[in-house]
Design a protein around this motif. Structure first.
Motif, PDB file in Angstrom:
ATOM      1  N   ASN A 131      -3.726  13.456   2.005  1.00  0.00           N
ATOM      2  CA  ASN A 131      -3.637  12.197   1.263  1.00  0.00           C
ATOM      3  C   ASN A 131      -2.208  11.704   1.061  1.00  0.00           C
ATOM      4  N   PHE A 132      -1.524  11.439   2.170  1.00  0.00           N
ATOM      5  CA  PHE A 132      -0.186  10.845   2.122  1.00  0.00           C
ATOM      6  C   PHE A 132      -0.385   9.372   1.786  1.00  0.00           C
ATOM      7  N   ARG A 133      -0.040   9.008   0.568  1.00  0.00           N
ATOM      8  CA  ARG A 133      -0.327   7.670   0.047  1.00  0.00           C
ATOM      9  C   ARG A 133       0.961   6.916  -0.225  1.00  0.00           C
ATOM     10  N   MET A 134       1.009   5.669   0.226  1.00  0.00           N
ATOM     11  CA  MET A 134       2.160   4.813  -0.017  1.00  0.00           C
ATOM     12  C   MET A 134       1.716   3.636  -0.877  1.00  0.00           C
ATOM     13  N   ILE A 135       2.412   3.440  -1.987  1.00  0.00           N
ATOM     14  CA  ILE A 135       2.180   2.282  -2.849  1.00  0.00           C
ATOM     15  C   ILE A 135       3.477   1.489  -2.885  1.00  0.00           C
ATOM     16  N   GLU A 136       3.390   0.217  -2.505  1.00  0.00           N
ATOM     17  CA  GLU A 136       4.545  -0.668  -2.559  1.00  0.00           C
ATOM     18  C   GLU A 136       4.264  -1.786  -3.551  1.00  0.00           C
ATOM     19  N   ARG A 137       5.255  -2.035  -4.411  1.00  0.00           N
ATOM     20  CA  ARG A 137       5.157  -3.105  -5.408  1.00  0.00           C
ATOM     21  C   ARG A 137       6.319  -4.064  -5.166  1.00  0.00           C
ATOM     22  N   HIS A 138       6.016  -5.338  -4.923  1.00  0.00           N
ATOM     23  CA  HIS A 138       7.031  -6.351  -4.620  1.00  0.00           C
ATOM     24  C   HIS A 138       7.109  -7.349  -5.767  1.00  0.00           C
ATOM     25  N   TYR A 139       8.345  -7.644  -6.195  1.00  0.00           N
ATOM     26  CA  TYR A 139       8.584  -8.495  -7.359  1.00  0.00           C
ATOM     27  C   TYR A 139       9.617  -9.573  -7.046  1.00  0.00           C
ATOM     28  N   PHE A 140       9.503 -10.688  -7.744  1.00  0.00           N
ATOM     29  CA  PHE A 140      10.575 -11.678  -7.768  1.00  0.00           C
ATOM     30  C   PHE A 140      10.889 -11.948  -9.228  1.00  0.00           C
ATOM     31  N   LYS A 141      12.138 -11.706  -9.595  1.00  0.00           N
ATOM     32  CA  LYS A 141      12.580 -11.892 -10.984  1.00  0.00           C
ATOM     33  C   LYS A 141      11.612 -11.220 -11.964  1.00  0.00           C
ATOM     34  N   GLU A 142      11.265 -10.008 -11.679  1.00  0.00           N
ATOM     35  CA  GLU A 142      10.407  -9.179 -12.526  1.00  0.00           C
ATOM     36  C   GLU A 142       8.965  -9.680 -12.632  1.00  0.00           C
ATOM     37  N   LYS A 143       8.566 -10.553 -11.708  1.00  0.00           N
ATOM     38  CA  LYS A 143       7.171 -10.994 -11.634  1.00  0.00           C
ATOM     39  C   LYS A 143       6.555 -10.340 -10.400  1.00  0.00           C
ATOM     40  N   LEU A 144       5.431  -9.687 -10.565  1.00  0.00           N
ATOM     41  CA  LEU A 144       4.760  -9.041  -9.438  1.00  0.00           C
ATOM     42  C   LEU A 144       4.258 -10.090  -8.456  1.00  0.00           C
ATOM     43  N   LEU A 145       4.708  -9.989  -7.200  1.00  0.00           N
ATOM     44  CA  LEU A 145       4.231 -10.880  -6.143  1.00  0.00           C
ATOM     45  C   LEU A 145       3.027 -10.292  -5.428  1.00  0.00           C
ATOM     46  N   LYS A 146       3.118  -8.989  -5.127  1.00  0.00           N
ATOM     47  CA  LYS A 146       2.064  -8.350  -4.342  1.00  0.00           C
ATOM     48  C   LYS A 146       2.183  -6.836  -4.471  1.00  0.00           C
ATOM     49  N   SER A 147       1.050  -6.171  -4.433  1.00  0.00           N
ATOM     50  CA  SER A 147       1.009  -4.718  -4.444  1.00  0.00           C
ATOM     51  C   SER A 147       0.222  -4.263  -3.222  1.00  0.00           C
ATOM     52  N   PHE A 148       0.745  -3.257  -2.528  1.00  0.00           N
ATOM     53  CA  PHE A 148       0.089  -2.715  -1.342  1.00  0.00           C
ATOM     54  C   PHE A 148      -0.182  -1.236  -1.585  1.00  0.00           C
ATOM     55  N   ASP A 149      -1.306  -0.746  -1.065  1.00  0.00           N
ATOM     56  CA  ASP A 149      -1.707   0.639  -1.293  1.00  0.00           C
ATOM     57  C   ASP A 149      -2.359   1.152  -0.007  1.00  0.00           C
ATOM     58  N   PHE A 150      -1.697   2.115   0.659  1.00  0.00           N
ATOM     59  CA  PHE A 150      -2.180   2.651   1.927  1.00  0.00           C
ATOM     60  C   PHE A 150      -2.317   4.170   1.820  1.00  0.00           C
ATOM     61  N   ASN A 151      -3.301   4.740   2.540  1.00  0.00           N
ATOM     62  CA  ASN A 151      -3.499   6.179   2.505  1.00  0.00           C
ATOM     63  C   ASN A 151      -3.689   6.716   3.926  1.00  0.00           C
ATOM     64  N   PHE A 152      -2.859   7.699   4.281  1.00  0.00           N
ATOM     65  CA  PHE A 152      -2.983   8.428   5.545  1.00  0.00           C
ATOM     66  C   PHE A 152      -3.629   9.753   5.146  1.00  0.00           C
ATOM     67  N   LYS A 153      -4.885   9.949   5.474  1.00  0.00           N
ATOM     68  CA  LYS A 153      -5.704  11.033   4.911  1.00  0.00           C
ATOM     69  C   LYS A 153      -5.198  12.447   5.180  1.00  0.00           C
ATOM     70  N   PHE A 154      -4.733  12.718   6.409  1.00  0.00           N
ATOM     71  CA  PHE A 154      -4.361  14.096   6.721  1.00  0.00           C
ATOM     72  C   PHE A 154      -3.331  14.131   7.844  1.00  0.00           C
ATOM     73  N   CYS A 155      -2.341  15.009   7.709  1.00  0.00           N
ATOM     74  CA  CYS A 155      -1.332  15.234   8.748  1.00  0.00           C
ATOM     75  C   CYS A 155      -1.250  16.732   9.021  1.00  0.00           C
ATOM     76  N   ILE A 156      -1.342  17.109  10.290  1.00  0.00           N
ATOM     77  CA  ILE A 156      -1.219  18.528  10.629  1.00  0.00           C
ATOM     78  C   ILE A 156       0.259  18.933  10.540  1.00  0.00           C
ATOM     79  N   PRO A 157       0.538  20.205  10.310  1.00  0.00           N
ATOM     80  CA  PRO A 157       1.933  20.659  10.195  1.00  0.00           C
ATOM     81  C   PRO A 157       2.754  20.336  11.437  1.00  0.00           C
ATOM     82  N   ASN A 158       4.018  20.022  11.225  1.00  0.00           N
ATOM     83  CA  ASN A 158       4.992  19.759  12.297  1.00  0.00           C
ATOM     84  C   ASN A 158       4.545  18.661  13.259  1.00  0.00           C
TER      85      ASN A 158
END
Length: 191
Positions: free
Chosen positions: A108-135
């Protein structure tokens, strides 16, 4: 910058942020999964044109030119995009967000990005890469539906370079924060 003793937030907590963070919420040493980004390219999904591209090799060359390495600078990017970017409907990283993981499996490698302009939320993104094998080296496809801005809003963003900011949070397993990066954006005439 966060100290190693600071309690790291969970995903549900960063999703409640209403403005950019003042500091980093975890140290560089929190990356216990050994994740390294190798390549990153942003493209316009409408016409396929490349908007931005970089690689770990290019970043390493830039670091060689520095007298000393600032940990915060390693995790902060300043982007300059053409003004037309603000009117793009969607962007993507198809086969161009490439990363490597360390010697342990990553759940569950999860990336959450929050984008703002002058402290106002413009957009939120939420992505999940379920599984990564070692190396392993992996590529991640992310499609970003851009916020719809009025011409007045787009012009205000253009007129205030680097006041558009983002926080990118990376979690593994059951929501352990392992990386936190920041960016600021300017929209200029590049043509």
């Amino acid at each position: 910058m966060a100290s190693p003793q600071t309690r790291k937030p969970k995903p549900d907590e960063v999703l409640k942020h209403t403005k950019p963070t003042d500091s980093f919420l975890c140290p560089l040493s929190a990356n216990t999964a050994g994740i390294q980004f190798l390549q990153f390219k942003i493209r316009n999904t409408e016409d396929g044109s490349t908007i931005f591209e970089t690689s770990a090799e290019e970043s390493a060359k830039e670091l060689l030119n520095l007298d000393s390495i600032d940990e915060n600078a390693l995790r902060t990017i300043k982007y300059q995009f053409d003004k037309s970017f603000l009117r793009t409907k969607s962007i993507g990283t198809t086969d161009s967000l490439v990363f490597q993981v360390g010697d342990k499996p990553v759940q569950n490698f999860r990336m959450i990005e929050r984008h703002y302009f002058k402290e106002k939320l413009l957009k939120s993104f939420d992505f999940n890469f379920k599984f990564c094998i070692p190396n392993s080296v992996n590529s991640w496809e992310c499609i970003y539906e851009m916020p719809t801005l009025s011409e007045k809003e787009a012009k205000e963003i253009e007129d205030h370079p680097y006041e558009t900011k983002s926080d990118s949070f990376y979690f593994v397993n059951d929501g352990d924060l392992i990386m936190h990066n920041k960016a600021s954006y300017a929209y200029v005439d590049k043509k």
